[in-house]
Design a protein around this motif. Sequence first.
Motif, PDB file in Angstrom:
ATOM      1  N   VAL A 143     -34.758  31.829 -77.473  1.00 23.43           N
ATOM      2  CA  VAL A 143     -34.842  33.222 -77.898  1.00 23.43           C
ATOM      3  C   VAL A 143     -36.241  33.736 -77.559  1.00 23.43           C
ATOM      4  O   VAL A 143     -37.242  33.074 -77.828  1.00 23.43           O
ATOM      5  N   GLY A 144     -36.291  34.893 -76.912  1.00 21.81           N
ATOM      6  CA  GLY A 144     -37.563  35.496 -76.514  1.00 21.81           C
ATOM      7  C   GLY A 144     -37.949  35.205 -75.072  1.00 21.81           C
ATOM      8  O   GLY A 144     -38.853  35.838 -74.542  1.00 21.81           O
ATOM      9  N   ASP A 145     -37.277  34.231 -74.417  1.00 19.40           N
ATOM     10  CA  ASP A 145     -37.581  33.937 -73.016  1.00 19.40           C
ATOM     11  C   ASP A 145     -37.218  35.130 -72.144  1.00 19.40           C
ATOM     12  O   ASP A 145     -36.228  35.822 -72.376  1.00 19.40           O
ATOM     13  N   GLN A 146     -38.025  35.342 -71.107  1.00 20.45           N
ATOM     14  CA  GLN A 146     -37.745  36.391 -70.139  1.00 20.45           C
ATOM     15  C   GLN A 146     -37.040  35.749 -68.946  1.00 20.45           C
ATOM     16  O   GLN A 146     -37.429  34.681 -68.484  1.00 20.45           O
ATOM     17  N   VAL A 147     -35.966  36.395 -68.459  1.00 25.95           N
ATOM     18  CA  VAL A 147     -35.204  35.858 -67.338  1.00 25.95           C
ATOM     19  C   VAL A 147     -35.115  36.892 -66.221  1.00 25.95           C
ATOM     20  O   VAL A 147     -35.133  38.095 -66.476  1.00 25.95           O
ATOM     21  N   LEU A 148     -35.032  36.393 -64.995  1.00 28.00           N
ATOM     22  CA  LEU A 148     -34.844  37.248 -63.825  1.00 28.00           C
ATOM     23  C   LEU A 148     -33.355  37.308 -63.529  1.00 28.00           C
ATOM     24  O   LEU A 148     -32.692  36.279 -63.427  1.00 28.00           O
ATOM     25  N   LEU A 149     -32.838  38.527 -63.415  1.00 29.50           N
ATOM     26  CA  LEU A 149     -31.408  38.749 -63.226  1.00 29.50           C
ATOM     27  C   LEU A 149     -31.164  39.459 -61.906  1.00 29.50           C
ATOM     28  O   LEU A 149     -31.975  40.261 -61.453  1.00 29.50           O
ATOM     29  N   LEU A 150     -30.021  39.189 -61.314  1.00 33.93           N
ATOM     30  CA  LEU A 150     -29.570  39.863 -60.103  1.00 33.93           C
ATOM     31  C   LEU A 150     -28.280  40.594 -60.462  1.00 33.93           C
ATOM     32  O   LEU A 150     -27.428  40.044 -61.153  1.00 33.93           O
ATOM     33  N   THR A 151     -28.156  41.845 -60.024  1.00 33.85           N
ATOM     34  CA  THR A 151     -26.940  42.605 -60.313  1.00 33.85           C
ATOM     35  C   THR A 151     -26.641  43.557 -59.171  1.00 33.85           C
ATOM     36  O   THR A 151     -27.547  44.013 -58.483  1.00 33.85           O
ATOM     37  N   GLU A 152     -25.371  43.815 -58.961  1.00 37.33           N
ATOM     38  CA  GLU A 152     -24.947  44.807 -57.978  1.00 37.33           C
ATOM     39  C   GLU A 152     -24.687  46.143 -58.652  1.00 37.33           C
ATOM     40  O   GLU A 152     -24.932  47.195 -58.085  1.00 37.33           O
ATOM     41  N   ASP A 153     -24.167  46.097 -59.882  1.00 39.14           N
ATOM     42  CA  ASP A 153     -23.654  47.307 -60.514  1.00 39.14           C
ATOM     43  C   ASP A 153     -24.086  47.488 -61.971  1.00 39.14           C
ATOM     44  O   ASP A 153     -23.565  48.345 -62.664  1.00 39.14           O
ATOM     45  N   ASP A 154     -25.038  46.697 -62.440  1.00 36.57           N
ATOM     46  CA  ASP A 154     -25.472  46.718 -63.838  1.00 36.57           C
ATOM     47  C   ASP A 154     -24.319  46.463 -64.809  1.00 36.57           C
ATOM     48  O   ASP A 154     -24.349  46.896 -65.955  1.00 36.57           O
ATOM     49  N   GLN A 155     -23.292  45.764 -64.328  1.00 31.96           N
ATOM     50  CA  GLN A 155     -22.157  45.376 -65.169  1.00 31.96           C
ATOM     51  C   GLN A 155     -22.080  43.857 -65.308  1.00 31.96           C
ATOM     52  O   GLN A 155     -21.802  43.342 -66.379  1.00 31.96           O
ATOM     53  N   ILE A 156     -22.295  43.149 -64.214  1.00 26.82           N
ATOM     54  CA  ILE A 156     -22.340  41.687 -64.191  1.00 26.82           C
ATOM     55  C   ILE A 156     -23.763  41.297 -63.811  1.00 26.82           C
ATOM     56  O   ILE A 156     -24.328  41.829 -62.858  1.00 26.82           O
ATOM     57  N   PHE A 157     -24.342  40.342 -64.560  1.00 25.62           N
ATOM     58  CA  PHE A 157     -25.722  39.922 -64.331  1.00 25.62           C
ATOM     59  C   PHE A 157     -25.752  38.424 -64.033  1.00 25.62           C
ATOM     60  O   PHE A 157     -25.190  37.630 -64.781  1.00 25.62           O
ATOM     61  N   TYR A 158     -26.407  38.067 -62.967  1.00 25.60           N
ATOM     62  CA  TYR A 158     -26.571  36.669 -62.556  1.00 25.60           C
ATOM     63  C   TYR A 158     -27.959  36.221 -62.992  1.00 25.60           C
ATOM     64  O   TYR A 158     -28.966  36.738 -62.499  1.00 25.60           O
ATOM     65  N   ILE A 159     -28.013  35.264 -63.915  1.00 26.72           N
ATOM     66  CA  ILE A 159     -29.289  34.761 -64.411  1.00 26.72           C
ATOM     67  C   ILE A 159     -29.811  33.763 -63.382  1.00 26.72           C
ATOM     68  O   ILE A 159     -29.241  32.683 -63.215  1.00 26.72           O
ATOM     69  N   LEU A 160     -30.870  34.141 -62.688  1.00 26.83           N
ATOM     70  CA  LEU A 160     -31.410  33.288 -61.637  1.00 26.83           C
ATOM     71  C   LEU A 160     -32.351  32.235 -62.195  1.00 26.83           C
ATOM     72  O   LEU A 160     -32.266  31.065 -61.822  1.00 26.83           O
ATOM     73  N   MET A 161     -33.278  32.645 -63.065  1.00 24.06           N
ATOM     74  CA  MET A 161     -34.268  31.717 -63.569  1.00 24.06           C
ATOM     75  C   MET A 161     -35.013  32.294 -64.757  1.00 24.06           C
ATOM     76  O   MET A 161     -34.988  33.499 -64.980  1.00 24.06           O
ATOM     77  N   LYS A 162     -35.675  31.419 -65.477  1.00 27.93           N
ATOM     78  CA  LYS A 162     -36.584  31.835 -66.541  1.00 27.93           C
ATOM     79  C   LYS A 162     -37.908  32.155 -65.875  1.00 27.93           C
ATOM     80  O   LYS A 162     -38.326  31.461 -64.942  1.00 27.93           O
ATOM     81  N   VAL A 163     -38.590  33.215 -66.308  1.00 27.39           N
ATOM     82  CA  VAL A 163     -39.885  33.577 -65.727  1.00 27.39           C
ATOM     83  C   VAL A 163     -40.930  33.650 -66.824  1.00 27.39           C
ATOM     84  O   VAL A 163     -40.643  33.961 -67.974  1.00 27.39           O
ATOM     85  N   VAL A 164     -42.173  33.331 -66.454  1.00 25.89           N
ATOM     86  CA  VAL A 164     -43.299  33.391 -67.373  1.00 25.89           C
ATOM     87  C   VAL A 164     -44.462  34.096 -66.681  1.00 25.89           C
ATOM     88  O   VAL A 164     -44.465  34.235 -65.449  1.00 25.89           O
ATOM     89  N   ASP A 165     -45.433  34.518 -67.454  1.00 27.47           N
ATOM     90  CA  ASP A 165     -46.610  35.169 -66.893  1.00 27.47           C
ATOM     91  C   ASP A 165     -47.447  34.154 -66.129  1.00 27.47           C
ATOM     92  O   ASP A 165     -47.622  33.016 -66.591  1.00 27.47           O
ATOM     93  N   ALA A 166     -47.957  34.550 -64.976  1.00 24.41           N
ATOM     94  CA  ALA A 166     -48.848  33.684 -64.203  1.00 24.41           C
ATOM     95  C   ALA A 166     -50.200  33.630 -64.908  1.00 24.41           C
ATOM     96  O   ALA A 166     -50.667  34.621 -65.452  1.00 24.41           O
ATOM     97  N   VAL A 167     -50.789  32.458 -64.909  1.00 28.29           N
ATOM     98  CA  VAL A 167     -52.082  32.300 -65.586  1.00 28.29           C
ATOM     99  C   VAL A 167     -53.124  31.931 -64.567  1.00 28.29           C
ATOM    100  O   VAL A 167     -52.922  31.204 -63.676  1.00 28.29           O
TER     101      VAL A 167
END
Length: 167
Positions: A143-167
Amino acid sequence: MEGNPYARIIQLMRSESSEQTGTGESQSAGLGASPCKMRLGVVRQKVPLTITVAGVEQPTQALKINERLTRDAEWKVQVTSPDSDYNELSGSLAGPVTCPGGHGSPVLGQVTGGQIQSKDTIIGKDTPSGMATVKQLEVDLDVGDQVLLLTEDDQIFYILMKVVDAV
C-alpha cells in the motif's frame, strides 16, 4: 510562405498526421498498433489489488499485472555469496570436514548445532539446470507504492513495474 515558420509547422503536422489512421496506426507502428499512454498509479489495497490512477480508484478487473510482481511467480537464478553464515545446523555430514585451529575431529559424521562460515557459496550450482528457483511468496506491491501503468484507453491498465524516486 517560404520563410514563414508557422507554415512549416503546419506542413509538418499535416505530413505526420496523414500517415496515421483514425486509431493512430502508422506505417512505422505496424498494423493493429494503437497509441498508448503511460500513467502513474498508487497501490491502495493489496488484496484484492486496487490502484488509484489520477485520483480514480480502478477496479481489480481493469488491471493486468507483470507476472514477476505476482504471488507464486517463479524464475531461475544462481545465487552466489562471497561471505555466508549457516546457523542452527542439524543433520548428517558426508566427506572430510576440517576444523580451523585444530579443534575437533578432522572427520565429523553428525551436526547437532553450531555455526559454519563459508567464503564461497553457490546456491543451485549442482542442480540439473545449474540454477535454483525463486518463488515469490506474495504480491510484490505494498500500500502506497507507486506503479508505472500502460493503457490504450484509460479503461484497462497494465502494471509494468513498481517505481521509486531516484536518489
